[in-house]
Design a protein around this motif. Structure first.
Motif, PDB file in Angstrom:
ATOM      1  N   HIS B 684       0.838  -1.214   0.000  1.00  0.00           N
ATOM      2  CA  HIS B 684       0.000   0.000   0.000  1.00  0.00           C
ATOM      3  C   HIS B 684       0.866   1.254   0.000  1.00  0.00           C
ATOM      4  CE1 HIS B 684      -4.004  -1.716   1.819  1.00  0.00           C
ATOM      5  NE2 HIS B 684      -3.525  -2.482   0.863  1.00  0.00           N
ATOM      6  N   GLY B 685       1.817   1.285   0.908  1.00  0.00           N
ATOM      7  CA  GLY B 685       2.654   2.478   1.023  1.00  0.00           C
ATOM      8  C   GLY B 685       3.454   2.718  -0.241  1.00  0.00           C
ATOM      9  N   GLY B 686       4.016   1.651  -0.787  1.00  0.00           N
ATOM     10  CA  GLY B 686       4.823   1.792  -1.995  1.00  0.00           C
ATOM     11  C   GLY B 686       3.985   2.254  -3.177  1.00  0.00           C
ATOM     12  N   VAL B 687       2.808   1.664  -3.330  1.00  0.00           N
ATOM     13  CA  VAL B 687       1.955   2.073  -4.446  1.00  0.00           C
ATOM     14  C   VAL B 687       1.500   3.519  -4.246  1.00  0.00           C
ATOM     15  CG1 VAL B 687      -0.215   1.639  -5.677  1.00  0.00           C
ATOM     16  CG2 VAL B 687       1.211  -0.283  -4.985  1.00  0.00           C
ATOM     17  N   GLY B 688       1.221   3.884  -3.010  1.00  0.00           N
ATOM     18  CA  GLY B 688       0.859   5.279  -2.744  1.00  0.00           C
ATOM     19  C   GLY B 688       1.963   6.219  -3.192  1.00  0.00           C
ATOM     20  N   GLN B 689       3.198   5.837  -2.903  1.00  0.00           N
ATOM     21  CA  GLN B 689       4.314   6.686  -3.345  1.00  0.00           C
ATOM     22  C   GLN B 689       4.431   6.690  -4.865  1.00  0.00           C
ATOM     23  OE1 GLN B 689       6.976   5.132  -0.252  1.00  0.00           O
ATOM     24  NE2 GLN B 689       7.971   7.108  -0.238  1.00  0.00           N
ATOM     25  N   GLY B 690       4.176   5.532  -5.472  1.00  0.00           N
ATOM     26  CA  GLY B 690       4.243   5.458  -6.935  1.00  0.00           C
ATOM     27  C   GLY B 690       3.159   6.289  -7.596  1.00  0.00           C
ATOM     28  N   ILE B 691       1.959   6.260  -7.029  1.00  0.00           N
ATOM     29  CA  ILE B 691       0.883   7.102  -7.575  1.00  0.00           C
ATOM     30  C   ILE B 691       1.252   8.573  -7.362  1.00  0.00           C
ATOM     31  CG2 ILE B 691      -1.545   7.780  -7.254  1.00  0.00           C
ATOM     32  CD1 ILE B 691      -2.179   4.821  -6.695  1.00  0.00           C
ATOM     33  N   GLY B 692       1.873   8.849  -6.228  1.00  0.00           N
ATOM     34  CA  GLY B 692       2.344  10.215  -5.985  1.00  0.00           C
ATOM     35  C   GLY B 692       3.320  10.658  -7.059  1.00  0.00           C
ATOM     36  N   GLN B 693       4.272   9.787  -7.367  1.00  0.00           N
ATOM     37  CA  GLN B 693       5.244  10.151  -8.405  1.00  0.00           C
ATOM     38  C   GLN B 693       4.548  10.324  -9.752  1.00  0.00           C
ATOM     39  OE1 GLN B 693       8.599   7.488  -9.282  1.00  0.00           O
ATOM     40  NE2 GLN B 693       9.494   9.117 -10.497  1.00  0.00           N
ATOM     41  N   ALA B 694       3.619   9.420 -10.055  1.00  0.00           N
ATOM     42  CA  ALA B 694       3.000   9.427 -11.374  1.00  0.00           C
ATOM     43  C   ALA B 694       2.087  10.630 -11.577  1.00  0.00           C
ATOM     44  CB  ALA B 694       2.212   8.132 -11.585  1.00  0.00           C
ATOM     45  N   LEU B 695       1.370  11.015 -10.532  1.00  0.00           N
ATOM     46  CA  LEU B 695       0.336  12.032 -10.735  1.00  0.00           C
ATOM     47  C   LEU B 695       0.606  13.373 -10.061  1.00  0.00           C
ATOM     48  CD1 LEU B 695      -2.941   9.916 -10.317  1.00  0.00           C
ATOM     49  CD2 LEU B 695      -1.765  10.546 -12.436  1.00  0.00           C
ATOM     50  N   LEU B 696       1.419  13.379  -9.000  1.00  0.00           N
ATOM     51  CA  LEU B 696       1.423  14.578  -8.163  1.00  0.00           C
ATOM     52  C   LEU B 696       2.795  15.207  -7.921  1.00  0.00           C
ATOM     53  CD1 LEU B 696      -1.042  13.055  -5.572  1.00  0.00           C
ATOM     54  CD2 LEU B 696      -1.547  15.069  -6.963  1.00  0.00           C
ATOM     55  N   GLU B 697       3.791  14.387  -7.604  1.00  0.00           N
ATOM     56  CA  GLU B 697       5.022  14.941  -7.031  1.00  0.00           C
ATOM     57  C   GLU B 697       5.949  15.492  -8.108  1.00  0.00           C
ATOM     58  OE1 GLU B 697       6.825  12.687  -3.804  1.00  0.00           O
ATOM     59  OE2 GLU B 697       5.039  11.429  -3.755  1.00  0.00           O
ATOM     60  N   ASN B 698       6.360  16.707  -7.895  1.00  0.00           N
ATOM     61  CA  ASN B 698       7.165  17.390  -8.894  1.00  0.00           C
ATOM     62  C   ASN B 698       8.174  18.244  -8.154  1.00  0.00           C
ATOM     63  OD1 ASN B 698       8.097  18.615 -11.167  1.00  0.00           O
ATOM     64  ND2 ASN B 698       6.263  19.811 -11.566  1.00  0.00           N
ATOM     65  N   THR B 699       9.432  17.950  -8.351  1.00  0.00           N
ATOM     66  CA  THR B 699      10.461  18.783  -7.737  1.00  0.00           C
ATOM     67  C   THR B 699      10.992  19.676  -8.830  1.00  0.00           C
ATOM     68  OG1 THR B 699      11.013  16.914  -6.341  1.00  0.00           O
ATOM     69  CG2 THR B 699      12.580  18.749  -6.379  1.00  0.00           C
ATOM     70  N   SER B 700      10.755  20.960  -8.690  1.00  0.00           N
ATOM     71  CA  SER B 700      11.079  21.851  -9.794  1.00  0.00           C
ATOM     72  C   SER B 700      12.031  22.956  -9.351  1.00  0.00           C
ATOM     73  CB  SER B 700       9.779  22.450 -10.343  1.00  0.00           C
ATOM     74  OG  SER B 700      10.065  23.316 -11.400  1.00  0.00           O
ATOM     75  N   TYR B 701      13.165  23.012 -10.026  1.00  0.00           N
ATOM     76  CA  TYR B 701      14.097  24.127  -9.830  1.00  0.00           C
ATOM     77  C   TYR B 701      13.940  25.080 -11.006  1.00  0.00           C
ATOM     78  CZ  TYR B 701      16.767  21.611  -6.212  1.00  0.00           C
ATOM     79  OH  TYR B 701      17.164  20.974  -5.067  1.00  0.00           O
ATOM     80  N   ASP B 702      13.955  26.369 -10.742  1.00  0.00           N
ATOM     81  CA  ASP B 702      13.915  27.302 -11.865  1.00  0.00           C
ATOM     82  C   ASP B 702      15.326  27.478 -12.434  1.00  0.00           C
ATOM     83  OD1 ASP B 702      15.317  29.139 -10.319  1.00  0.00           O
ATOM     84  OD2 ASP B 702      13.623  30.506 -10.048  1.00  0.00           O
ATOM     85  N   GLU B 703      15.475  28.330 -13.454  1.00  0.00           N
ATOM     86  CA  GLU B 703      16.771  28.397 -14.128  1.00  0.00           C
ATOM     87  C   GLU B 703      17.852  29.021 -13.244  1.00  0.00           C
ATOM     88  OE1 GLU B 703      14.116  30.131 -15.033  1.00  0.00           O
ATOM     89  OE2 GLU B 703      14.649  32.193 -15.564  1.00  0.00           O
ATOM     90  N   ASN B 704      17.431  29.645 -12.135  1.00  0.00           N
ATOM     91  CA  ASN B 704      18.423  30.150 -11.193  1.00  0.00           C
ATOM     92  C   ASN B 704      18.745  29.153 -10.092  1.00  0.00           C
ATOM     93  OD1 ASN B 704      18.527  32.701 -12.492  1.00  0.00           O
ATOM     94  ND2 ASN B 704      16.575  33.198 -11.516  1.00  0.00           N
ATOM     95  N   GLY B 705      18.181  27.960 -10.201  1.00  0.00           N
ATOM     96  CA  GLY B 705      18.453  26.954  -9.185  1.00  0.00           C
ATOM     97  C   GLY B 705      17.652  27.151  -7.912  1.00  0.00           C
ATOM     98  N   GLN B 706      16.605  27.974  -7.979  1.00  0.00           N
ATOM     99  CA  GLN B 706      15.732  28.117  -6.815  1.00  0.00           C
ATOM    100  C   GLN B 706      14.711  26.990  -6.841  1.00  0.00           C
ATOM    101  OE1 GLN B 706      16.034  30.256  -4.314  1.00  0.00           O
ATOM    102  NE2 GLN B 706      17.756  31.352  -5.247  1.00  0.00           N
ATOM    103  N   LEU B 707      14.492  26.381  -5.691  1.00  0.00           N
ATOM    104  CA  LEU B 707      13.527  25.289  -5.622  1.00  0.00           C
ATOM    105  C   LEU B 707      12.116  25.889  -5.578  1.00  0.00           C
ATOM    106  CD1 LEU B 707      13.023  22.246  -5.358  1.00  0.00           C
ATOM    107  CD2 LEU B 707      13.214  22.516  -2.878  1.00  0.00           C
ATOM    108  N   LEU B 708      11.362  25.667  -6.644  1.00  0.00           N
ATOM    109  CA  LEU B 708      10.014  26.241  -6.710  1.00  0.00           C
ATOM    110  C   LEU B 708       9.032  25.451  -5.848  1.00  0.00           C
ATOM    111  CD1 LEU B 708       9.759  26.922 -10.556  1.00  0.00           C
ATOM    112  CD2 LEU B 708      10.316  28.544  -8.732  1.00  0.00           C
ATOM    113  N   THR B 709       9.388  24.213  -5.588  1.00  0.00           N
ATOM    114  CA  THR B 709       8.484  23.353  -4.826  1.00  0.00           C
ATOM    115  C   THR B 709       9.111  23.041  -3.479  1.00  0.00           C
ATOM    116  OG1 THR B 709       9.481  21.526  -6.026  1.00  0.00           O
ATOM    117  CG2 THR B 709       7.365  22.293  -6.832  1.00  0.00           C
TER     118      THR B 709
END
Ligand code: FAD
Lengths: 262, 792
Positions: B684-709
């Protein structure tokens, strides 16, 4: 967080007086202000709590509409406004999570005027009146862009009065992380016409979608907006949605709100 | 009837009583008299040259006890990479020093360049703010995009590394020519470019460390959020600080989740120890959530081009990938193993494919270090394979179930040596696929699709048949592959005089449920109640030298060490029984908690044997030692290879692009299952994390290397209402052939197998809804991305 003093007055007059001190700031539910203080982005020297003022709390139906005290938490609005103004109650019940709803207040939300907050859509969409310790401000004059309002220094919102429409609904499309409104649309049908207020979408904060309003005023059905196009030029573009996507959502959510209105 | 104790019982998780009632003992709960507080000053720019660190004012501020900068640690060692990888041309990887505090340059937002220790947290924060204000850093252009980093030698994360490349790895280089030839002659080639999105681990408990120094003895103690206290001790002792190992105790008390991010040693741990020695008081540091976002080792972050060669019937002929893997600004301990030996070696999947070639270039960027995160490399391999297979099926109009089935290795092929260097010992991929199709009611899909369409929703179904290598790892093999550590584990079984048992394990439980499951196994073996068995873990002064928990290894490796120690206990017990019963040792049998003389009714209970071991009044001391305590180390003969089939059904809202996961079905082969409830929970926990990766989780750095998320306002974690009620099955069992329990490991499976199932389902829904131009959407498959793809 920096150290601060804390006062909890029991009347509006005392609160206004306390707020005239240098570095004083109003604290209502603290759901916006305390996180800001914890991050040291705000450092008021005195917090003036508004939650001990009886005349600023509660939900009450009067001649000019439904009045809600500024320090009324979302959960109370969700419960007590349900029979008078279900669309407003449902909106309040969809804000944040139970902890946020039991602390956060309508006054705090309106004073803050987050561009993705829910209440501004209801206030503007209903043509409500924001009542302060000094004056009454029409919704159309109150919201002045992201995080900007007509409030003056030291002025406190004491309540809001909502005219109750024939039918209304709020449809919120969640931003996936914060679950604030990525876009939210409040539609209210009054005898004299329809108001459509949009939150979450625009760089200018909450706004009325006038093309939508006129189309719906002559034909209050989802089909009435189907042929319209919302301009993406002023829309917010970020990680969670492009300006075009938000513009598209305005139309979709308006249609859904019309269908859901009761 | 299901068993109610021992192996195979769904014993309730005993640790949950304390976790769920607020009685846990996490690092921040540890309060030591006289403790002081450390706060780190972190870079707000992604890349910059440190001109001066403004410590003068801060040092004199109220309550400030000590201030540290990179200068203080320039002569101590760096935090090393645990795995040496050689490039295709034979040159060793580039290993820049990773200092305790940044020195000379800051290399990512959140890179700590100074630290303050003060009497109170507020005082430390106030001083840290002043240091930040008075520090001069010359900002340099940030290096964020991997392709650009490789191409532009004028801008360098580490001045000594011209092209920002750590290594360029080929696996297996000898396969390259044959793979290329297979592609040249293949009737069909499918190509897919994809991004495996960077993830922030987000353990519920942020990292925290307390350093103590005892001047009377010269001993140090580190209480810290670690998945492997002995490894942390080794790294601090042997590499970073030179504290003799026997003078350093590392304790990882209750730890609130790790998912990989707490495997590694971090500079904060070294700092609190150094500070404790300097001021001769305990020093505590607890990360705030925003620090976790900026400074925990992140996961994934691959940009991959994968190609599949096949015939027109979909028989696989070759796979070829070319990947850029982000390692961030510094090499975290296992960051070089994750995109290589945990990824390239899995690139044959559960399939018979003659040729596979994998190329991985790892790239330094001005972002947080990237390392193993639940699944570590295997999710990246699985995602690439299962997505490209799905794309091929669509291109050739083939059934995705049948294509997988005909390419599966068959049960008569084990042990099977893959073209990428692993030997799969056993498996039955057809069985798990059948099971998933049955439980997921594939036959009824069309009816559900029509029903969804009536509600204006596009319904789709996605499949992923995954395999992984876990039970990490055979030391001799990983040694050849570049590992600088061994990956055995150890356990000590101490029978107390009153007959109850303390088991000291090298594995560390940070949510998995070891305290329950390990006790079940010992209870079964010794025929005594689970409640008489205590599992002790996390304290280097109590436990034998083990390697901790990650890579779904605890039961397969440490559990095996434990059963071997129990075997020794039984052997010793037989000796004692032989003495007490005046029989020959060879005549003693052990069953149901009793030592008996075969063929007689003479017997001693386990308790009687234990008591006599510690009250040895008439022992023949020449031949029989008192006491009943045994230790075993176990180094696995091979990885273990769990595998399974995952089926996901989604509905896409055609107007908004929002994806809802309607059902998720897992049919897994984890080998023998010790506690079905815990296994299900892990999935359950692993699939929850996988669904998170697939649909929700996004680590985004802008072009200045600032973490937007950098907070939960923008980083979307999966919540209960984002996931469906799962259907989980672990009944298709092919026991692992090389450990006595026959177990394989279940901790990472869900996170490995699920992302491609979700994305395949979304693409399927769009195709069935007529949006046939959409061949791929990168994760997270957000409403905005789906809508944009549909309307492209
Ligand atoms: C996890 C989380 C989720 C949330 N989700 C949502 C959501 O989905 N939708 C949504 O709309 N909101 C959401 N919010 C915001 C929430 O509704 C807050 O309650 C609201 O924004 C602020 O109200 P408050 O009473 O907490 O104000 P406070 O935090 O106490 O104050 C906010 C600001 O308003 C000022 N202020 C407060 N009261 C008055 C007054 N009467 N007169 C003048 N100035 C005043 C304060 O000085 C301060 O500057 C969320 C918040 C959190 C923490």
């Amino acid at each position: 967080m920096h150290n601060f003093d804390f006062v909890k007055p029991s009347s509006i007059a005392e609160a206004v007086k306390a707020l005239s001190n240098e570095g004083a700031q109003a604290l209502s539910g603290g759901q916006t202000l305390t996180p800001t203080m914890k991050q040291r982005l705000a450092a008021p020297s005195v917090l003036v709590s508004l939650t001990g003022i009886a005349e600023m709390k509660g939900v009450c139906l009067g001649d000019d509409g439904l009045s809600i005290g500024a320090a009324t938490p979302h959960a109370v609005v969700a419960a007590e406004a349900a029979k008078h103004y279900p669309a407003l109650a449902a909106l309040a019940g969809g804000i944040g999570d139970p902890a946020v709803r039991n602390r956060g207040t309508i006054g705090g939300s309106l004073a803050n005027n987050d561009p993705a907050a829910c209440y501004p859509a209801a206030v503007l969409g209903s043509g409500a009146t924001v009542v302060t310790n000094k004056r009454k401000i029409a919704a159309d004059d109150y919201f002045q862009g992201m995080f900007t309002t007509a409030l003056e220094e030291g002025e406190i919102i004491t309540g809001v009065t909502f005219p109750v429409p024939e039918k209304a609904a709020y449809v919120k499309f969640n931003q996936p992380a914060s679950r604030f409104a990525l876009t939210g649309v409040f539609v209210a049908k009054f005898k004299g016409g329809v108001r459509v207020a949009v939150t979450g979408a625009s760089n200018n904060g909450v706004f009325r979608w006038s093309e939508g309003e006129s189309a719906l005023s002559s034909n209050f059905s989802g089909a009435a907006v189907a042929g319209l196009k919302v301009d993406a030029a002023e829309m917010i573009g970020d990680l969670h949605g492009t300006p075009e996507y938000r513009a598209h959502l305005v139309k979709v959510l308006t249609k859904r709100a019309v269908d859901a209105a009761r | 009837m299901p068993k109610d104790y021992g192996i195979g019982a769904s014993s309730k998780r005993r640790e949950d009583v304390r976790f769920l009632s607020g009685l846990g003992n996490y690092t921040d709960d540890v309060v030591i008299a006289g403790q002081t507080y450390a706060v780190f000053v972190r870079s707000t720019v992604a890349h910059g040259r440190i001109k001066s660190v403004g410590t003068a004012t801060a040092s004199a501020m109220p309550g400030v006890l000590a201030v540290f900068t990179g200068e203080d640690f320039k002569d101590v060692g760096g935090n090393p990479a645990g795995w040496l990888i050689n490039s295709r041309d034979g040159t060793p990887m580039r290993e820049p020093k990773r200092p305790v505090l940044a020195h000379g340059k800051v290399r990512h937002v959140g890179d700590a360049y100074a630290a303050v220790v003060a009497e109170t947290l507020q005082q430390a924060k106030d001083a840290a703010q002043v240091i930040a204000d008075e520090t001069e850093i010359e900002e340099l252009p940030a290096i964020v995009d991997m392709a650009q980093a490789l191409a532009d030698s004028s801008n360098r994360v580490h001045d000594e590394i011209p092209d920002n490349q750590c290594f360029d790895w080929g696996w297996i280089e000898d396969n390259r020519a044959a793979t290329e030839a297979a592609f040249k002659s293949a009737p069909h080639v499918t190509t897919l470019e994809l991004v495996n999105n960077r993830l922030v681990p987000n353990a519920m408990e942020p990292r925290a460390s307390i350093g103590e120094y005892f001047p009377g003895t010269g001993d140090y103690k580190l209480t810290t959020t670690s998945q492997n206290p002995h490894l942390t001790r080794l790294l601090i002792a042997a590499f970073v600080m030179g504290i003799p190992e026997n003078k350093l105790t590392v304790v990882a008390p209750d730890v609130g989740g790790g998912f990989g991010s707490k495997i590694y040693h971090y500079g904060e741990e070294a700092l609190v120890l150094a500070a404790a020695k300097k001021i001769k008081r305990p020093v505590k540091w607890v990360a705030e959530r925003s620090e976790s976002f900026l400074s925990d080792a992140h996961g994934r972050d691959h940009v991959t081009k994968i190609e599949l060669a096949c015939d027109k019937q979909g028989n696989f002929l070759a796979f070829r990938t070319s990947t850029m893997a982000n390692v961030g600004a510094y090499l975290s301990n296992f960051s070089t193993a994750t995109p290589t030996f945990l990824h390239g070696t899995l690139m044959a999947g559960p399939y018979k494919v003659p040729h596979v070639y994998v190329n991985v270039k790892t790239v330094f960027t001005n972002t947080a270090p990237v390392d193993a995160y639940r699944g570590a490399g295997r999710p990246e391999a699985t995602y690439s394979l299962e997505r490209v297979i799905d794309k091929m099926c669509r291109e050739l109009n083939l059934d995705p179930f049948e294509v997988r089935r005909k390419n599966f290795l068959t049960t008569d092929m084990f042990p099977y040596t893959t073209p990428v260097g692993l030997v799969y010992d056993t498996g039955n991929y057809q069985a798990t696929l059948d099971k998933a199709m049955e439980l997921g009611d594939v036959a009824g899909f069309e009816k559900r699709r029509v029903e969804s369409a009536k509600r204006g929703k596009l319904r789709g179904m996605g499949l992923s048949t995954w395999i992984e290598a876990c039970g990490i790892a055979p030391s001799n093999l990983v040694g050849i592959l570049g590992s600088r550590v061994g990956l055995y584990d150890a356990a000590t079984v101490r029978v107390n005089a009153t007959g109850n048992i303390s088991v000291m394990t090298g594995a560390h439980s940070h949510g998995q449920g070891h305290e329950t499951v390990f006790a079940q196994v010992v209870a079964e073996q010794l025929g005594i109640p689970e409640s008489s068995i205590e599992i002790v873990h996390g304290d280097t002064s109590k436990i034998p030298f083990g390697m901790g928990s990650y890579g779904s290894r605890s039961l397969a490796v440490c559990g095996t060490a434990m059963t071997k120690a129990v075997d020794k206990i039984i052997a010793k017990g037989k000796k004692i029984a032989a003495h007490m019963l005046e029989a020959a040792e060879g005549d003693i049998t052990f069953a149901d908690g009793k030592f008996s003389v075969a063929g007689t009714d003479k017997a001693k209970t386990f308790g009687e044997i234990a008591f006599s071991a510690y009250v040895p009044h008439n022992y023949p001391l020449e031949t029989l030692e008192p006491g009943l305590e045994e230790t075993a180390f176990y180094d696995p003969a091979n990885f273990t290879y769990p595998a399974g089939a995952y089926l996901c059904e989604v509905e896409v809202d055609a107007e908004t692009g929002k994806v809802e996961v309607c059902s998720f079905t897992c049919a897994d082969d984890f080998g023998n299952v010790m506690n079905p409830m815990i296994v299900e929970g892990q999935v359950h926990g692993g699939v929850g994390q996988g669904i998170g990766q697939a649909l929700l989780e996004n680590t985004s750095y802008d072009e200045n290397g600032q973490l937007l998320t950098g907070s939960y306002m923008d980083y979307a974690m999966p919540r209960a209402d984002d996931v469906p009620f799962y259907t989980v099955d672990a009944s298709c069992i092919t026991p692992c052939t090389h450990n006595p329990l026959g177990v394989k490991g279940c901790g990472e499976a869900g996170a490995i197998g699920s992302p491609p199932a979700v994305v395949n389902a979304v693409i399927d829904a769009l195709h069935r809804g007529g949006h046939t131009h959409v061949t791929h959407i990168d994760m997270p498959v957000s409403p905005s991305r789906v809508w944009s793809a549909m309307n492209a």
